[in-house]
Design a protein around this motif. Structure first.
Motif, PDB file in Angstrom:
ATOM      1  N   VAL A   6       0.921  -1.326  -0.154  1.00  0.00           N
ATOM      2  CA  VAL A   6      -0.056   0.107  -0.091  1.00  0.00           C
ATOM      3  C   VAL A   6       0.920   1.214  -0.102  1.00  0.00           C
ATOM      4  O   VAL A   6       1.918   1.282   0.839  1.00  0.00           O
ATOM      5  N   ASP A   7       0.462   2.304  -0.706  1.00  0.00           N
ATOM      6  CA  ASP A   7       1.254   3.325  -0.996  1.00  0.00           C
ATOM      7  C   ASP A   7       1.465   4.126   0.335  1.00  0.00           C
ATOM      8  O   ASP A   7       2.765   4.421   0.737  1.00  0.00           O
ATOM      9  N   VAL A   8       0.344   4.358   1.294  1.00  0.00           N
ATOM     10  CA  VAL A   8       0.656   4.873   2.689  1.00  0.00           C
ATOM     11  C   VAL A   8      -0.331   4.053   3.517  1.00  0.00           C
ATOM     12  O   VAL A   8      -1.418   3.646   3.087  1.00  0.00           O
ATOM     13  N   ILE A   9       0.106   3.504   4.712  1.00  0.00           N
ATOM     14  CA  ILE A   9      -0.429   3.170   5.718  1.00  0.00           C
ATOM     15  C   ILE A   9      -1.014   3.986   6.678  1.00  0.00           C
ATOM     16  O   ILE A   9       0.094   4.668   7.271  1.00  0.00           O
ATOM     17  N   ALA A  10      -2.179   3.988   6.835  1.00  0.00           N
ATOM     18  CA  ALA A  10      -2.781   5.126   8.108  1.00  0.00           C
ATOM     19  C   ALA A  10      -2.925   4.094   9.296  1.00  0.00           C
ATOM     20  O   ALA A  10      -3.557   3.181   9.354  1.00  0.00           O
ATOM     21  N   LEU A  11      -2.572   4.832  10.433  1.00  0.00           N
ATOM     22  CA  LEU A  11      -2.665   4.276  11.614  1.00  0.00           C
ATOM     23  C   LEU A  11      -3.274   5.187  12.869  1.00  0.00           C
ATOM     24  O   LEU A  11      -2.949   6.386  12.764  1.00  0.00           O
TER      25      LEU A  11
END
Length: 216
Positions: free
Chosen positions: A87-92
């Protein structure tokens, strides 16, 4: 990611559009409308969206665990699942409810992966930058106990002033006017979800306004 509008294509199990196929088509519609990126939840939805559009994806996995307050990519398990599909960006969740040891390990274990911090206060955003997050999002402002009553525009403004990494406006920027204002303030991008991709909520807004006539 380019600057502009990111469309959140999500539908939970209790929602009428819960379907990876439908989320894939939602992503196509978002791209046709000019979106510069997609935010998506679950491995199945992300994989389907990747088949349909070549836009950057902010990936999350929403998961509830007993005894854990955070639910956006809350544990190492969800993190690894997202890493494995690319995934290009992982959000948490990067609020005070999150696992701080997990947050500290991100850039150590995955130095080449881009991460977005979903925060609810200015202080959490500043901490996220120190932890090495590439993007800070106002995703959870007003959605937990310690941020209730906070103004999302004020939090956005302070983060833009005090942080050097890109700040993304997300969470109740639900009209074109609000999105425009956020960008004028200096937000790198604006994430809009339900106001675009949840027709039951869009319908309710119209119904609520019409019903005001009957109360006059």
């Amino acid at each position: 990611m380019k600057k502009g509008l990111i469309v959140s294509c999500q539908a939970l199990e209790n929602e009428p559009l819960h379907s990876s196929y439908i989320m894939g088509r939602m992503a196509v519609a978002a791209k046709m409308g000019g979106a510069v990126g997609i935010r998506a939840n679950s491995i199945a939805d992300i994989e389907e969206i990747k088949k349909n559009v070549n836009l950057p994806i902010i990936g999350i996995i929403k998961k509830d665990y007993e005894g854990i307050k955070s639910y956006i990519t809350p544990t190492k398990k969800e993190l690894c699942e997202l890493i494995n599909i690319g995934v290009d960006v992982i959000a948490l969740d990067a609020t005070i409810n999150a696992d701080i040891e997990l947050l500290k390990s991100l850039k150590v274990d995955y130095p080449n992966q881009k991460f977005m911090a979903d925060i609810s206060t200015v202080e959490e955003g500043i901490r996220a930058e120190k932890l090495g997050f590439d993007y800070i999002g106002t995703t959870l402002v007003g959605y937990n106990e310690h941020s209730k009553g906070l103004n999302n525009f004020q939090v956005l403004r302070e983060l833009i002033e005090r942080c050097s990494v890109p700040v993304i406006a997300e969470g109740n920027f639900d009209t074109p006017e609000k999105a425009k204002k956020a960008m004028e303030m200096g937000a790198y991008a604006v994430v809009v979800g339900g106001a675009i991709t949840r027709p039951q909520l869009i319908t309710k807004k119209f119904v609520d306004e019409i019903e005001k006539i009957n109360k006059l």
